[in-house]
Design a protein around this motif. Structure first.
Motif, PDB file in Angstrom:
ATOM      1  N   ASP A   1      -7.563   0.259  -3.782  1.00  0.00           N
ATOM      2  CA  ASP A   1      -7.401   0.371  -2.134  1.00  0.00           C
ATOM      3  C   ASP A   1      -7.159   1.902  -1.925  1.00  0.00           C
ATOM      4  O   ASP A   1      -6.027   2.099  -1.809  1.00  0.00           O
ATOM      5  CB  ASP A   1      -6.449  -0.491  -1.901  1.00  0.00           C
ATOM      6  CG  ASP A   1      -6.318  -0.703  -0.141  1.00  0.00           C
ATOM      7  OD1 ASP A   1      -6.960  -0.094   0.371  1.00  0.00           O
ATOM      8  OD2 ASP A   1      -5.806  -1.736   0.337  1.00  0.00           O
ATOM      9  N   ASP A   2      -8.072   2.577  -1.630  1.00  0.00           N
ATOM     10  CA  ASP A   2      -7.916   3.911  -0.960  1.00  0.00           C
ATOM     11  C   ASP A   2      -8.335   4.109   0.369  1.00  0.00           C
ATOM     12  O   ASP A   2      -8.890   5.238   0.993  1.00  0.00           O
ATOM     13  CB  ASP A   2      -9.161   4.696  -2.038  1.00  0.00           C
ATOM     14  CG  ASP A   2     -10.394   4.147  -1.575  1.00  0.00           C
ATOM     15  OD1 ASP A   2     -10.771   3.017  -1.255  1.00  0.00           O
ATOM     16  OD2 ASP A   2     -11.478   4.755  -1.930  1.00  0.00           O
ATOM     17  N   ARG A   3      -8.056   3.058   1.238  1.00  0.00           N
ATOM     18  CA  ARG A   3      -8.454   3.080   2.498  1.00  0.00           C
ATOM     19  C   ARG A   3      -7.441   3.920   3.409  1.00  0.00           C
ATOM     20  O   ARG A   3      -6.064   3.766   2.727  1.00  0.00           O
ATOM     21  CB  ARG A   3      -8.432   1.588   3.092  1.00  0.00           C
ATOM     22  CG  ARG A   3      -9.746   0.602   2.811  1.00  0.00           C
ATOM     23  CD  ARG A   3      -9.310  -0.711   3.107  1.00  0.00           C
ATOM     24  NE  ARG A   3      -8.315  -1.609   2.671  1.00  0.00           N
ATOM     25  CZ  ARG A   3      -7.882  -2.484   3.378  1.00  0.00           C
ATOM     26  NH1 ARG A   3      -8.609  -2.997   4.141  1.00  0.00           N
ATOM     27  NH2 ARG A   3      -6.539  -3.074   2.676  1.00  0.00           N
ATOM     28  N   ASP A   4      -7.744   4.289   4.456  1.00  0.00           N
ATOM     29  CA  ASP A   4      -6.743   5.076   4.965  1.00  0.00           C
ATOM     30  C   ASP A   4      -6.024   4.282   6.174  1.00  0.00           C
ATOM     31  O   ASP A   4      -6.290   4.312   7.180  1.00  0.00           O
ATOM     32  CB  ASP A   4      -7.496   6.308   5.864  1.00  0.00           C
ATOM     33  CG  ASP A   4      -6.557   7.219   6.613  1.00  0.00           C
ATOM     34  OD1 ASP A   4      -5.360   6.948   6.678  1.00  0.00           O
ATOM     35  OD2 ASP A   4      -7.029   7.989   7.623  1.00  0.00           O
ATOM     36  N   SER A   5      -5.137   3.521   5.644  1.00  0.00           N
ATOM     37  CA  SER A   5      -4.461   2.495   6.187  1.00  0.00           C
ATOM     38  C   SER A   5      -2.727   2.701   5.878  1.00  0.00           C
ATOM     39  O   SER A   5      -2.458   3.173   4.656  1.00  0.00           O
ATOM     40  CB  SER A   5      -4.844   1.079   6.225  1.00  0.00           C
ATOM     41  OG  SER A   5      -5.824   1.127   5.872  1.00  0.00           O
ATOM     42  N   ARG A   6      -1.859   1.933   6.491  1.00  0.00           N
ATOM     43  CA  ARG A   6      -0.406   1.741   6.136  1.00  0.00           C
ATOM     44  C   ARG A   6      -0.294   1.093   5.004  1.00  0.00           C
ATOM     45  O   ARG A   6      -1.069  -0.150   4.522  1.00  0.00           O
ATOM     46  CB  ARG A   6       0.281   1.260   7.245  1.00  0.00           C
ATOM     47  CG  ARG A   6       0.640   2.359   8.373  1.00  0.00           C
ATOM     48  CD  ARG A   6       1.219   1.430   9.332  1.00  0.00           C
ATOM     49  NE  ARG A   6       0.669   0.210  10.170  1.00  0.00           N
ATOM     50  CZ  ARG A   6       0.950  -0.940   9.842  1.00  0.00           C
ATOM     51  NH1 ARG A   6       2.057  -1.063   9.107  1.00  0.00           N
ATOM     52  NH2 ARG A   6       0.149  -2.036  10.349  1.00  0.00           N
ATOM     53  N   ALA A   7       0.503   1.541   4.108  1.00  0.00           N
ATOM     54  CA  ALA A   7       0.687   0.718   2.961  1.00  0.00           C
ATOM     55  C   ALA A   7       1.225  -0.666   3.129  1.00  0.00           C
ATOM     56  O   ALA A   7       0.629  -1.693   2.378  1.00  0.00           O
ATOM     57  CB  ALA A   7       2.195   1.558   2.049  1.00  0.00           C
ATOM     58  N   GLY A   8       2.151  -0.970   3.925  1.00  0.00           N
ATOM     59  CA  GLY A   8       2.353  -2.350   4.378  1.00  0.00           C
ATOM     60  C   GLY A   8       0.876  -3.316   4.600  1.00  0.00           C
ATOM     61  O   GLY A   8       0.925  -4.646   4.059  1.00  0.00           O
ATOM     62  N   PHE A   9       0.127  -2.784   5.368  1.00  0.00           N
ATOM     63  CA  PHE A   9      -1.233  -3.331   5.507  1.00  0.00           C
ATOM     64  C   PHE A   9      -1.940  -3.703   4.402  1.00  0.00           C
ATOM     65  O   PHE A   9      -2.595  -4.682   3.986  1.00  0.00           O
ATOM     66  CB  PHE A   9      -1.885  -2.297   6.651  1.00  0.00           C
ATOM     67  CG  PHE A   9      -3.287  -3.009   7.128  1.00  0.00           C
ATOM     68  CD1 PHE A   9      -3.293  -3.854   8.044  1.00  0.00           C
ATOM     69  CD2 PHE A   9      -4.341  -2.472   6.523  1.00  0.00           C
ATOM     70  CE1 PHE A   9      -4.490  -4.365   8.666  1.00  0.00           C
ATOM     71  CE2 PHE A   9      -5.543  -3.033   6.839  1.00  0.00           C
ATOM     72  CZ  PHE A   9      -5.537  -3.779   7.905  1.00  0.00           C
TER      73      PHE A   9
END
Ligand code: ATP
Ligand code: MG
Length: 602
Positions: A537-545
């Motif tokens: 999961d290398d997406r540019d999103s928040r960790a919690g998400f």
């Protein structure tokens, strides 16, 4: 696979089209998409699950000596006409999609393949020396279900493994049937599922038996009755039991009594101060046969018991020949509108006796002029019983068979067994109930199709006789969803490790952190190289998400390259237990290998 490069869309809210947890979760996790009624796209992660299930099925089928093949989905009507199923499947039941090709030949899309495989065997199997033989395929089936629902559970297009075996005799069929029973148990165990094998209804052909494999889940459409000693389990459609004892009747003489406003058993028993076990109730059914004839059926049964419509259907199908028909198409309790079509006068509903006069039937070309009267074993046993007087507001008490009412000739077991009943095999055991999802069905067919289609072989004595057949189905796509129904929590799917789309997911809390990214890339590469199927999961999103998504899609092991990296460690979380631990980076591969092997061991 990198999530940043996948078609990966999750939903926060429950989709309104879904009723049960597994259907909601498969949609929310973006694993399936509805295309039409009972028609779904299996998206890449779901396809991985389906392939894993298929592979387990394939390995266990191969281990029994069965051979894989692929039969046509597009099937000529002639084959179905030969077996006698074309009209029932395309018209009466309407389960088969039928079409006509450019030269006006009727065709059908395969809901099942008995006809095709029997045609193959008819051409290719000549001698007992070629037997037994067992062929299977894993393929999309088409069924125009009346009520497609629950996503992949009851689709109109779904994946099934179906196998068909051919034998010289019943003994050989039984041997393969036992082998398939064993294979099915292994398949479900390897898929990590809790299940129960149950005796199943084999329909009117009876045969020498069939078993269903039920995945235990509250949302299951089937009810299972079983005993705690493990010696009995059956689908309620088929289950037998000993009913509770009847209370002795207090009525001594046969007489007609005014019983105003007692058109239900409850009101009647309150009025007469008696037990329903002293009452014979008479239930009216309307059966439609495949030759268009309507048959009115009166079933007499002890009033604390219910009629089992599957058992009743089987009894009626056996007798269809007496009315010039092959089979039964529909069985219903006729409502007022239906009654108008054949009733000569208003029926004394709620007050009917086993002797209800045939002149209540107006008759006519398509209606049999006489009631077909069935009496269930529970009613036969009663003495001095209460029953209707065929007149609204009146009952008869203290009646006896042979004296006050002729005992109907058709004596049958059409009672529904229920939880709490005593078991037949051991009356100290009581039946318990559970709900299940039918994942598989194995069936001893006998010679139904081979006789109808002329599929014969030369036996050892040199005679030409029909092939003895078995058939064995398992719903691959239904099984995959049933796994979710059995294994999920409030946050999402908890895939059994053996059929999870991926084993592990490496989550990078902050992709801007070069150390986190580098450690994650390294783990991702090493895990995949070691055969541990891993997502990144290398997406540019928040960790919690990202954590929420990982929970939702249910990947068994989550690895987080977070704060403890500075100590050379990563956090590893097990989805099923939520247990979390810090592992040295270099221990991750071997630890996961061990966990996966353990989880997949049966
Ligand atoms: P059901 O009673 O649930 O309709 P069935 O008795 O018609 O099932 P079979 O003809 O024995 O089912 O088919 C074998 C297997 O295929 C079933 O055990 C089930 O797992 C699966 N199956 C049957 N119908 C469907 C469907 N509409 N959608 C998904 N899977 C199905
Ligand atoms: Mg069905």
């Amino acid at each position: 696979m990198r999530l940043s490069q996948m078609l990966f869309v999750t939903l926060k809210e429950d989709p309104s089209e879904a009723e049960i947890p597994s259907h909601k979760l498969l949609l929310r996790a973006g694993l399936i998409r509805r295309i039409g009624r009972g028609i779904y796209a299996y998206l890449p992660m779901m396809w991985r699950v389906l392939q894993k299930v298929s592979q387990i099925v394939r390995e266990e089928m191969n281990a029994t000596g069965a051979q894989e093949c692929l039969l046509p989905q597009l099937q000529p009507a002639e084959l179905w006409q030969e077996s006698g199923r074309w009209d029932t499947y395309t018209k009466a039941e309407g389960i088969m999609f039928a079409l006509s090709d450019r030269v006006q030949q009727d065709m059908g899309l395969g809901p099942t393949h008995e006809e095709v495989i029997t045609a193959v065997a008819r051409d290719m199997v000549r001698s007992y020396r070629q037997l037994p033989v067992n062929l299977y395929q894993i393929q999309t089936k088409f069924r125009d279900e009346i009520r497609p629902r629950f996503g992949l559970m009851r689709g109109r297009e779904f994946i099934m493994k179906d196998a068909y075996s051919f034998h010289a005799d019943e003994a050989s069929l039984k041997e393969t049937y036992r082998a398939m029973d064993g294979a099915y148990r292994k398949i479900l165990s390897r898929c990590g599922l809790a299940f129960r094998a149950v005796e199943a209804d084999s329909g009117a052909i009876g045969g020498s038996g069939s078993q269903e494999f039920m995945i235990l889940a509250e949302a299951g459409e089937d009810e299972i009755l079983y005993t705690a000693d493990g010696r009995y389990a059956a689908n309620v459609e088929k289950a037998v039991s000993l009913p509770a004892d009847a209370e002795p009747s207090t009525f001594r003489a046969c007489e007609k009594r005014a019983t105003p406003d007692t058109d239900t058993i409850e009101k009647l028993c309150a009025f007469l101060q008696c037990s329903p076990t002293q009452v014979v109730k008479n239930v009216l059914y309307q059966a439609v046969l495949d030759n268009g004839k309507t048959l009115l059926v009166l079933v007499s049964i002890r009033a604390d018991q219910d009629v089992n419509e599957v058992k009743l259907t089987n009894e009626l199908t056996k007798r269809a020949g007496d009315y010039g028909a092959k089979t039964l198409i529909a069985l219903t309790v006729p409502d007022a509108e239906a009654q108008q079509k054949w009733a000569a006068k208003p029926l004394p509903l709620g007050y009917m006796s086993p002797a209800l006069a045939d002149d209540f039937i107006r008759g006519g070309q398509d209606v049999s002029p006489k009631f077909l009267r069935f009496v269930d074993a529970t009613a036969i046993a009663l003495q001095n019983f209460v029953t209707g007087a065929d007149e609204a507001g009146y009952h008869v008490v203290g009646a006896n068979w042979g004296e006050d009412f002729a005992l109907p000739k058709q004596q049958v077991d059409v009672r529904t067994a229920k939880a709490g009943d005593r078991a037949v095999h051991d009356p100290t055991q009581t039946l318990e109930t559970a709900r299940g999802i039918e994942a598989g069905h194995i069936f001893q067919l006998g010679t139904k199709y081979s006789s109808a289609m002329g599929a014969t072989f030369t036996n050892e004595a040199g005679e030409s006789v029909p092939l003895v057949m078995g058939c064995y189905g398992i719903g691959v796509s239904r099984l995959a969803q049933a796994a979710v129904e059995q294994s999920h929590d409030k946050d999402g799917i908890v895939w059994p490790v053996a059929i999870a789309p991926y084993h592990a997911i490496v989550v990078v809390p902050n992709i801007a952190d070069a150390d986190q990214m580098a450690a994650a890339e390294k783990l991702y590469t090493e895990l995949n190289a070691a055969g541990i199927e891993t997502l990144l999961d290398d997406r540019d999103s928040r960790a919690g998400f990202k954590f929420k998504d990982a929970d939702l899609i249910g990947i068994p092991y989550r690895i987080v390259t977070g704060r403890s990296l500075k100590d050379g460690k990563v956090e590893v979380v097990q989805r099923a237990t939520r247990e979390s631990q810090e592992l040295p980076v270099e221990a991750v591969v071997s630890t996961l290998q061990q966990w996966i092997a353990e989880a997949c061991r049966v």
